[in-house]
Design a protein around this motif. Structure first.
Motif, PDB file in Angstrom:
ATOM      1  N   GLN A 533       0.829  -1.206   0.000  1.00 31.38           N
ATOM      2  CA  GLN A 533       0.000   0.000   0.000  1.00 31.38           C
ATOM      3  C   GLN A 533       0.863   1.255   0.000  1.00 31.38           C
ATOM      4  O   GLN A 533       0.491   2.274  -0.583  1.00 31.38           O
ATOM      5  CB  GLN A 533      -0.944   0.003   1.200  1.00 31.38           C
ATOM      6  N   GLN A 536       1.860   1.830  -3.404  1.00 31.77           N
ATOM      7  CA  GLN A 536       0.725   2.219  -4.238  1.00 31.77           C
ATOM      8  C   GLN A 536       0.328   3.677  -4.050  1.00 31.77           C
ATOM      9  O   GLN A 536       0.056   4.389  -5.020  1.00 31.77           O
ATOM     10  CB  GLN A 536      -0.469   1.313  -3.919  1.00 31.77           C
ATOM     11  N   ASN A 621      -4.448  -4.708   3.042  1.00 30.10           N
ATOM     12  CA  ASN A 621      -5.084  -3.547   3.658  1.00 30.10           C
ATOM     13  C   ASN A 621      -4.440  -3.295   5.010  1.00 30.10           C
ATOM     14  O   ASN A 621      -4.546  -4.100   5.930  1.00 30.10           O
ATOM     15  CB  ASN A 621      -6.585  -3.798   3.821  1.00 30.10           C
TER      16      ASN A 621
END
Length: 642
Positions: A533, A536, A621
């Motif tokens: 993440q 990203q 997540n």
């Protein structure tokens, strides 16, 4: 522990206590067996000293400031130990299953607020509940000062417990929030409070009574089998022959000579009265209560306090001007001495280049320990025979100098037994030099890849995982300012002669404001360990370190590299390679063959639990990943059960 071995163990540490030992931290002076170095006593009693000069006790739940220490007790500051009834978030305190500390029976659990249901669970045993009413204006509960204004319910906590989990919820149908907590009532001082811990020495009186001073009696700890205390028969002291022993000091405070709102401090020949925190005035004739919140939050005072904190946290690096006049070092590159306002602790050292040259035999190639993008590390021995590791930057370009400053700034603000210690620096050369404690047993990566002669047992690997998790948890939750390491990996975990883990390399770490949830920054780190993440969305969080640590857990289990191009194309990444095996309970197929577990089902079960924890750390997540504090706690429980 065998009685004879215990006696030898204590004797060795008592002898060591006479040598190198620091017992001073700010205004706090520790007595044997406590101290701030390993030479002060058994390692269980080693304390940390914050950059602000506060003594800290390391626990599974993080570090807590020590408010008071006696011959049998510690009072630690725990005002943040609260479970909010509106959010339902848990709070916990845990000293560790083998620690020489337990909760005393003088502590009380309380829930505070209107229609608040609170509960606690001690040592994972039965849960105790209580619920408040909603009767404003009732008579205050004198025993617990937190119950003076709102409804409270109170429960006692039995002695001998090492952990407590606190929960609360609200049933009042309003937005008013209460909370639950644990308090040692006499410690309450308006804005802070603590809990009382009992401490005792490992051993028993049948083999260790000789460690008590002449005027002391050895007593086995009633709630801690295998532990004892030395109690002074008369006078005061800690009762140990290696400590202050026992002195016949008169209790000048026995007659309560101080005014209300003041505390009496007993001295050798007299006493001193001091107004308690939150009070002001003449401590002998009268202390009056102040409105702490109003004073602190008023605009002008807030600015003064902020300025004082800023000024107090910065110490200008001072080097002798004559030496600077002779040498053209870093200062031309950085602009001026003012740009080198590094947050060094007062005991940091500025080394001369000549001394570091002698230490490394003029940076001899044979003494090179390793090299990386920032610089090269050399082994050395200082003039006083102290072994050190010296990091020499590869260049004087802006980014490299910035990494140097970043590492100095961060390491000078932290103090934890599982973080490598920065001893000082040299600012006389074109390239910066950092001097660290020498950690002699190489990196975790080297051991897992069999580049060292020893094979790490599963017990040792689990302990390394625990110590690393505690260090990262400290950076996230207990340091003066939260720190994201940003490059957690097995090559940055050093091992000392006892295989104690030391987390290193803070060149790209980030200091974070207390209120920040993330830092927006370009992606840095090592392939195979980087939070997907973060890659990203360029948002670095504490959960980015949790992800990297999850990869380290897989390395400990499998002995495999995080990225290995010799594996099949679909298995090059260790996370992807391991996931299918762990989720299908085929962990035995990927366990490091060097562990040689055989049919030891208990160990295999322990490894499976750690693998399951690793998968949670590796969730895509970040919100689904556990906090580092929770990871450390779970590893401790797995270790205790295996």
């Amino acid at each position: 522990m065998d009685a004879a071995l215990t006696a030898v163990y204590l004797f060795l540490f008592h002898a060591a206590a006479q040598d190198l030992c620091s017992r001073k931290c700010g205004s706090f002076t520790a007595d044997y067996p406590f101290g701030f170095d390993r030479g002060c006593g058994p390692p269980e009693f080693e304390l940390n000293c914050s950059s602000a000069g506060k003594p800290l006790l390391q626990t599974v739940a993080g570090q807590f400031e020590i408010l008071e220490a006696t011959a049998t007790t510690l009072i630690v500051e725990t005002s943040r130990l609260k479970s909010n009834s509106c959010t339902g978030a848990e709070a916990f305190f845990d000293v560790g299953s083998t620690a020489p500390y337990t909760l005393s029976a003088n502590n009380e659990f309380f829930a505070r607020g209107c229609s608040v249901e609170g509960s606690y669970t001690a040592d994972a045993e039965s849960t105790q509940h209580c619920e408040t009413g909603c009767q404003p204006g009732r008579e205050p509960n004198i025993r617990n000062p937190f119950c003076e204004e709102l409804e409270c319910c109170i429960l006692t906590i039995p002695s001998g417990k090492r952990s407590v989990i606190i929960k609360s919820s609200a049933n009042n149908g309003t937005s008013d929030c209460g909370y639950s907590s644990v308090i040692f009532p006499p410690s309450y001082q308006v804005v802070t409070y603590g809990i009382e811990l009992l401490w005792a020495m490992p051993g028993n009186c049948s083999t260790s009574a000789h460690l008590c001073s002449l005027n002391a009696t050895c007593l086995d700890a009633p709630h801690q089998p295998g532990f004892f205390n030395c109690i002074c028969n008369t006078g005061s002291g800690n009762g140990f022959s290696n400590g202050t022993g026992c002195s016949a000091v008169v209790d000048h405070c026995a007659s309560s000579p101080c005014s209300e709102g003041a505390i009496c401090v007993n001295d050798l020949n007299s006493f001193t009265c001091k107004c308690r925190q939150g009070y002001k005035g003449n401590a002998t004739s009268g202390c009056r209560k102040t409105d702490v919140f109003q004073h602190i939050t008023s605009g002008p005072v807030l600015l003064v306090v902020a300025a004082a904190i800023l000024a107090g946290s910065i110490c200008v690096c001072i080097v002798r001007t004559k030496k600077l006049g002779r040498k053209k070092g870093l200062f031309p590159k950085l602009g001026s001495l003012a740009h080198l306002q590094l947050e060094f602790k007062q005991n940091a050292t500025f080394f001369s280049f000549d001394e570091l040259s002698r230490a490394t035999q003029n940076f001899k190639a044979e003494l090179m320990l390793g090299t990386g993008s920032f610089g090269t590390v050399f082994q050395g021995v200082l003039d006083d025979d102290t072994p050190v590791a010296i990091k020499k930057a590869n260049s004087t370009t802006g980014p490299r100098i910035q990494q140097f400053l970043n590492e100095v700034t961060i390491l000078s603000q932290v103090n934890h037994r599982n973080l490598v210690k920065l001893l000082g620096c040299c600012l006389e050369t074109e390239v910066p030099l950092l001097v660290f404690e020498f950690v002699p047993n190489g990196t975790l990566f080297e051991h897992l890849q069999h580049r060292r002669s020893s094979i790490l047992s599963w017990e040792r690997r689990l302990q390394i995982a625990i110590e690393t998790a505690e260090a990262i948890s400290y950076l996230h939750s207990s340091a003066a300012q939260p720190i994201y390491h940003r490059d957690v990996k097995s090559t940055n975990i050093l091992l000392d002669e006892k295989f104690t883990a030391k987390v290193a390399d803070f060149g790209i770490s980030k200091l974070v404001s207390l209120e920040a949830t993330h830092v927006s920054t370009t992606v840095h780190g090592t392939p195979g360990y980087i939070d997907p993440q973060y890659q990203q969305n360029y948002q670095l969080t504490d959960k980015s370190d949790v992800y990297s640590f999850g990869v380290v857990l897989l390395e400990l289990i499998t002995g495999q590299k995080p990225v290995d191009f010799s594996r099949n194309s679909s298995d090059k990444n260790l996370t992807a390679f391991s996931l299918a095996y762990i989720q299908s309970s085929r962990i035995e197929d990927i366990i490091d063959k060097g562990l040689e577990l055989g049919d030891e089902r208990a160990k295999i079960s322990s490894i499976q639990e750690v693998a399951n924890l690793a998968i949670r750390c590796l969730e895509f997540n970040r919100e689904n990943r556990p906090a580092m504090r929770s990871v450390a706690e779970e590893l401790m429980k797995i270790s205790a059960a295996s």
